[in-house]
Design a protein around this motif. Sequence first.
Motif, PDB file in Angstrom:
ATOM      1  N   GLY A 143      39.293  48.607  38.605  1.00 23.24           N
ATOM      2  CA  GLY A 143      39.865  47.295  39.109  1.00 23.24           C
ATOM      3  C   GLY A 143      39.739  46.129  38.041  1.00 23.24           C
ATOM      4  O   GLY A 143      39.261  45.019  38.389  1.00 23.24           O
TER       5      GLY A 143
ATOM      6  N   ASP B  65      43.722  49.707  36.726  1.00 22.94           N
ATOM      7  CA  ASP B  65      44.040  48.728  37.894  1.00 22.94           C
ATOM      8  C   ASP B  65      45.402  49.218  38.340  1.00 22.94           C
ATOM      9  O   ASP B  65      46.090  49.882  37.694  1.00 22.94           O
TER      10      ASP B  65
ATOM     11  N   GLU C  22      33.662  44.477  38.287  1.00 22.09           N
ATOM     12  CA  GLU C  22      33.420  43.185  38.565  1.00 22.09           C
ATOM     13  C   GLU C  22      34.388  42.667  39.733  1.00 22.09           C
ATOM     14  O   GLU C  22      35.651  42.640  39.664  1.00 22.09           O
TER      15      GLU C  22
HETATM   16  C1  LIG Z   1      39.397  40.465  42.374  1.00 25.34           C
HETATM   17  S1  LIG Z   1      40.353  41.291  41.290  1.00 25.34           S
HETATM   18  C2  LIG Z   1      38.926  41.445  39.996  1.00 25.34           C
HETATM   19  C3  LIG Z   1      39.644  41.459  38.724  1.00 25.34           C
HETATM   20  C4  LIG Z   1      38.654  41.793  37.574  1.00 25.34           C
HETATM   21  N1  LIG Z   1      37.828  42.808  37.510  1.00 25.34           N
HETATM   22  C5  LIG Z   1      38.064  40.346  37.212  1.00 25.34           C
HETATM   23  O1  LIG Z   1      36.775  40.236  37.292  1.00 25.34           O
HETATM   24  O2  LIG Z   1      38.709  39.514  36.960  1.00 25.34           O
HETATM   25  C6  LIG Z   1      40.342  42.845  41.950  1.00 25.34           C
HETATM   26  C7  LIG Z   1      41.199  43.936  41.310  1.00 25.34           C
HETATM   27  O3  LIG Z   1      41.178  45.169  41.684  1.00 25.34           O
HETATM   28  C8  LIG Z   1      42.378  45.532  41.589  1.00 25.34           C
HETATM   29  N2  LIG Z   1      42.594  46.554  42.678  1.00 25.34           N
HETATM   30  C9  LIG Z   1      42.328  46.366  43.879  1.00 25.34           C
HETATM   31  N3  LIG Z   1      42.423  47.646  44.763  1.00 25.34           N
HETATM   32  C10 LIG Z   1      42.746  48.481  43.819  1.00 25.34           C
HETATM   33  C11 LIG Z   1      42.785  50.000  43.767  1.00 25.34           C
HETATM   34  N4  LIG Z   1      42.658  50.722  45.002  1.00 25.34           N
HETATM   35  N5  LIG Z   1      42.872  50.585  42.725  1.00 25.34           N
HETATM   36  C12 LIG Z   1      43.169  49.985  41.466  1.00 25.34           C
HETATM   37  N6  LIG Z   1      42.895  48.904  41.617  1.00 25.34           N
HETATM   38  C13 LIG Z   1      42.747  47.856  42.564  1.00 25.34           C
HETATM   39  C14 LIG Z   1      43.265  44.605  41.966  1.00 25.34           C
HETATM   40  O4  LIG Z   1      44.871  44.667  41.415  1.00 25.34           O
HETATM   41  C15 LIG Z   1      42.748  43.441  41.329  1.00 25.34           C
HETATM   42  O5  LIG Z   1      43.122  43.263  39.785  1.00 25.34           O
END
Ligand SMILES: C[S@@+](CC[C@H](N)C(=O)[O-])C[C@H]1O[C@@H](n2cnc3c(N)ncnc32)[C@H](O)[C@@H]1O
Length: 249
Positions: A47, A69, A114
């Motif tokens: 993510g 992601d 994160e």
């Molecule tokens: C709150 S953001 C955090 C992004 C990054 N880690 C940061 O701290 O800037 C959550 C991320 O998880 C991704 N995400 C959510 N569910 C997911 C899944 N099932 N599989 C892959 N990515 C996912 C979203 O697209 C998003 O980019």
Amino acid sequence: MSPDDSELMFELFERTPRQGPGSVESTRRALALLPREMRLERVLDLGCGSGASTLVLAAGTKAQITAVDRHAPFLATLRANAERQGLAARITTLVADMQDVAALGADFDLAWAEGSAYSIGFENALRRWRALLRPAGCLVVSELVWFTGRPSARARERFAIDYPDMCHETTRIEHAREAGYTPLGSFRLPASDWRTYYAGVRSALRDAIALHGERELYAALQRECELYDACGDEYGYVCLVLQSPGEAA
Ligand SMILES: C[S@@+](CC[C@H](N)C(=O)[O-])C[C@H]1O[C@@H](n2cnc3c(N)ncnc32)[C@H](O)[C@@H]1O
């Protein structure tokens, strides 16, 4: 056809420097809590969004990093930034569901998440991600928690709707133990990580409203920023550094 809420949400967060609270300093602080001399050759960033943490991990280790992601445009931004910083050779991007552990591989030295575990349920994430790690591999995860045992009615009511899985930081650490990890360390993300994150969100909100007009989705994000202004000492992110069982090979 007008874009739906999830398209608008992704569009907005494509304009922010990161997609959740955090900072270069916090990522480095968590890295420093890993066991000394730990083998760090294969790392997963789960993510990763547009890769704010991925770039710090690549700069701070010699590891090969797979950044995962489900939203491809975030990964395109990460690749462009990695090229600019000379880190692209050690970063592979993967559009995948981070729940689908069979598709992600196994035997990783370190998994990093994160602000992303919540989206598949914190306890579910911790249990599933065990399968990704080698014996004595580590998981670093940051998660929204209460810092107080007596949150205000305003904050309680908001999170009862927005994040019913919210619990106290000590309960999160208990969840990590129940999922089979040994906690090696933890710290609260500083308020400055939130202020920087919300400054990015507020700026992207202004652009989005200018482009698409007022929408409930934008009003909800605005309320989220205001709740933090009013009650941000009651809750925040805890960053947990966890180790899976077993002896390192
Ligand atoms: C709150 S953001 C955090 C992004 C990054 N880690 C940061 O701290 O800037 C959550 C991320 O998880 C991704 N995400 C959510 N569910 C997911 C899944 N099932 N599989 C892959 N990515 C996912 C979203 O697209 C998003 O980019």
